[in-house]
Design a protein around this motif. Sequence first.
Motif, PDB file in Angstrom:
ATOM      1  N   GLU A  14      -4.288  11.064   9.018  1.00 13.40           N
ATOM      2  CA  GLU A  14      -4.846  11.597   7.768  1.00 13.40           C
ATOM      3  C   GLU A  14      -4.162  10.973   6.553  1.00 13.40           C
ATOM      4  O   GLU A  14      -4.814  10.579   5.591  1.00 13.40           O
ATOM      5  CB  GLU A  14      -4.715  13.120   7.739  1.00 13.40           C
ATOM      6  N   VAL A  15      -2.834  10.876   6.597  1.00  8.06           N
ATOM      7  CA  VAL A  15      -2.106  10.255   5.485  1.00  8.06           C
ATOM      8  C   VAL A  15      -2.516   8.791   5.360  1.00  8.06           C
ATOM      9  O   VAL A  15      -2.807   8.305   4.261  1.00  8.06           O
ATOM     10  CB  VAL A  15      -0.575  10.400   5.671  1.00  8.06           C
ATOM     11  N   ILE A  19      -4.354   6.984   2.120  1.00  7.63           N
ATOM     12  CA  ILE A  19      -3.672   5.888   1.420  1.00  7.63           C
ATOM     13  C   ILE A  19      -4.568   4.654   1.388  1.00  7.63           C
ATOM     14  O   ILE A  19      -4.739   4.027   0.344  1.00  7.63           O
ATOM     15  CB  ILE A  19      -2.325   5.550   2.099  1.00  7.63           C
ATOM     16  N   HIS A  20      -5.165   4.327   2.510  1.00  9.34           N
ATOM     17  CA  HIS A  20      -5.967   3.102   2.595  1.00  9.34           C
ATOM     18  C   HIS A  20      -7.356   3.237   1.975  1.00  9.34           C
ATOM     19  O   HIS A  20      -8.125   2.275   1.944  1.00  9.34           O
ATOM     20  CB  HIS A  20      -6.016   2.605   4.042  1.00  9.34           C
ATOM     21  N   ARG A  21      -7.647   4.409   1.458  1.00  9.80           N
ATOM     22  CA  ARG A  21      -8.879   4.654   0.726  1.00  9.80           C
ATOM     23  C   ARG A  21      -8.658   4.565  -0.792  1.00  9.80           C
ATOM     24  O   ARG A  21      -9.611   4.533  -1.568  1.00  9.80           O
ATOM     25  CB  ARG A  21      -9.379   6.057   1.107  1.00  9.80           C
ATOM     26  N   LEU A  22      -7.391   4.518  -1.221  1.00 11.13           N
ATOM     27  CA  LEU A  22      -7.084   4.425  -2.652  1.00 11.13           C
ATOM     28  C   LEU A  22      -7.592   3.107  -3.232  1.00 11.13           C
ATOM     29  O   LEU A  22      -7.439   2.044  -2.615  1.00 11.13           O
ATOM     30  CB  LEU A  22      -5.574   4.514  -2.882  1.00 11.13           C
ATOM     31  N   HIS A  23      -8.165   3.186  -4.408  1.00 14.19           N
ATOM     32  CA  HIS A  23      -8.734   2.004  -5.065  1.00 14.19           C
ATOM     33  C   HIS A  23      -7.717   0.866  -5.194  1.00 14.19           C
ATOM     34  O   HIS A  23      -8.030  -0.287  -4.888  1.00 14.19           O
ATOM     35  CB  HIS A  23      -9.287   2.390  -6.440  1.00 14.19           C
ATOM     36  N   THR A  24      -6.496   1.195  -5.634  1.00 13.26           N
ATOM     37  CA  THR A  24      -5.490   0.143  -5.832  1.00 13.26           C
ATOM     38  C   THR A  24      -5.090  -0.524  -4.524  1.00 13.26           C
ATOM     39  O   THR A  24      -4.865  -1.727  -4.482  1.00 13.26           O
ATOM     40  CB  THR A  24      -4.226   0.714  -6.512  1.00 13.26           C
ATOM     41  N   LYS A  31      -1.883  -3.511   3.602  1.00 12.02           N
ATOM     42  CA  LYS A  31      -1.835  -2.581   4.730  1.00 12.02           C
ATOM     43  C   LYS A  31      -0.456  -1.917   4.693  1.00 12.02           C
ATOM     44  O   LYS A  31       0.562  -2.569   4.892  1.00 12.02           O
ATOM     45  CB  LYS A  31      -2.042  -3.335   6.046  1.00 12.02           C
ATOM     46  N   ILE A  32      -0.435  -0.622   4.408  1.00 17.59           N
ATOM     47  CA  ILE A  32       0.812   0.134   4.332  1.00 17.59           C
ATOM     48  C   ILE A  32       1.056   0.813   5.672  1.00 17.59           C
ATOM     49  O   ILE A  32       0.160   1.458   6.220  1.00 17.59           O
ATOM     50  CB  ILE A  32       0.745   1.165   3.183  1.00 17.59           C
ATOM     51  N   ASP A  63       1.534   5.966  -5.798  1.00 18.79           N
ATOM     52  CA  ASP A  63       0.282   6.295  -5.118  1.00 18.79           C
ATOM     53  C   ASP A  63       0.545   6.989  -3.789  1.00 18.79           C
ATOM     54  O   ASP A  63      -0.086   7.987  -3.459  1.00 18.79           O
ATOM     55  CB  ASP A  63      -0.553   5.028  -4.879  1.00 18.79           C
ATOM     56  N   VAL A  64       1.486   6.440  -3.020  1.00 15.52           N
ATOM     57  CA  VAL A  64       1.813   7.013  -1.719  1.00 15.52           C
ATOM     58  C   VAL A  64       2.432   8.392  -1.889  1.00 15.52           C
ATOM     59  O   VAL A  64       2.091   9.327  -1.157  1.00 15.52           O
ATOM     60  CB  VAL A  64       2.736   6.062  -0.916  1.00 15.52           C
ATOM     61  N   ALA A  65       3.321   8.550  -2.858  1.00 11.95           N
ATOM     62  CA  ALA A  65       3.944   9.857  -3.105  1.00 11.95           C
ATOM     63  C   ALA A  65       2.892  10.900  -3.474  1.00 11.95           C
ATOM     64  O   ALA A  65       2.959  12.054  -3.022  1.00 11.95           O
ATOM     65  CB  ALA A  65       4.994   9.745  -4.208  1.00 11.95           C
ATOM     66  N   ALA A  66       1.895  10.509  -4.250  1.00 12.85           N
ATOM     67  CA  ALA A  66       0.825  11.440  -4.641  1.00 12.85           C
ATOM     68  C   ALA A  66       0.000  11.861  -3.430  1.00 12.85           C
ATOM     69  O   ALA A  66      -0.329  13.046  -3.271  1.00 12.85           O
ATOM     70  CB  ALA A  66      -0.071  10.800  -5.702  1.00 12.85           C
ATOM     71  N   VAL A  67      -0.323  10.913  -2.555  1.00 12.87           N
ATOM     72  CA  VAL A  67      -1.070  11.234  -1.339  1.00 12.87           C
ATOM     73  C   VAL A  67      -0.234  12.146  -0.449  1.00 12.87           C
ATOM     74  O   VAL A  67      -0.735  13.144   0.077  1.00 12.87           O
ATOM     75  CB  VAL A  67      -1.480   9.955  -0.577  1.00 12.87           C
ATOM     76  N   LEU A  68       1.039  11.829  -0.290  1.00 11.89           N
ATOM     77  CA  LEU A  68       1.917  12.635   0.545  1.00 11.89           C
ATOM     78  C   LEU A  68       1.994  14.073   0.022  1.00 11.89           C
ATOM     79  O   LEU A  68       1.863  15.028   0.788  1.00 11.89           O
ATOM     80  CB  LEU A  68       3.307  11.999   0.608  1.00 11.89           C
ATOM     81  N   ASP A  69       2.162  14.233  -1.278  1.00 11.46           N
ATOM     82  CA  ASP A  69       2.188  15.573  -1.885  1.00 11.46           C
ATOM     83  C   ASP A  69       0.888  16.328  -1.605  1.00 11.46           C
ATOM     84  O   ASP A  69       0.895  17.510  -1.283  1.00 11.46           O
ATOM     85  CB  ASP A  69       2.407  15.491  -3.396  1.00 11.46           C
ATOM     86  N   GLU A  70      -0.221  15.633  -1.737  1.00  8.99           N
ATOM     87  CA  GLU A  70      -1.542  16.235  -1.519  1.00  8.99           C
ATOM     88  C   GLU A  70      -1.715  16.718  -0.074  1.00  8.99           C
ATOM     89  O   GLU A  70      -2.155  17.840   0.174  1.00  8.99           O
ATOM     90  CB  GLU A  70      -2.594  15.174  -1.862  1.00  8.99           C
TER      91      GLU A  70
END
Length: 96
Positions: A14-15, A19-24, A31-32, A63-70
């Motif tokens: 899910e994470v 992350i890989h759906r983020l525009h940036t 690939k993170i 960006d990753v921190a925001a996804v993780l928080d979400e």
Amino acid sequence: MKRKTLNASRLQDEVSRRIHRLHTVVEDGVKIRVPRPQLQEPDKTGCNWTMKHFGNIAGFERDVAAVLDEVQAEYNLSEETTSAAADDPFGDFPGR
């Protein structure tokens, strides 16, 4: 809001998916590497897991921190492994 529960693999997926759906991230084609979630004592918000040591994250930390928080606000990590289950690779087989 009550958190849903996912196992480690589904939480990692899910994470990664978010992350890989983020525009940036899509725009840069990067690939993170998303690590397995680690169980921890629930924090002040009630979240019982964390992720550390993402790979290839340079420039995408916010960006990753925001996804993780979400995701941490939505899900808790299930505590699916017990010592009995870990000792038996086939799980609880009926008829034993």
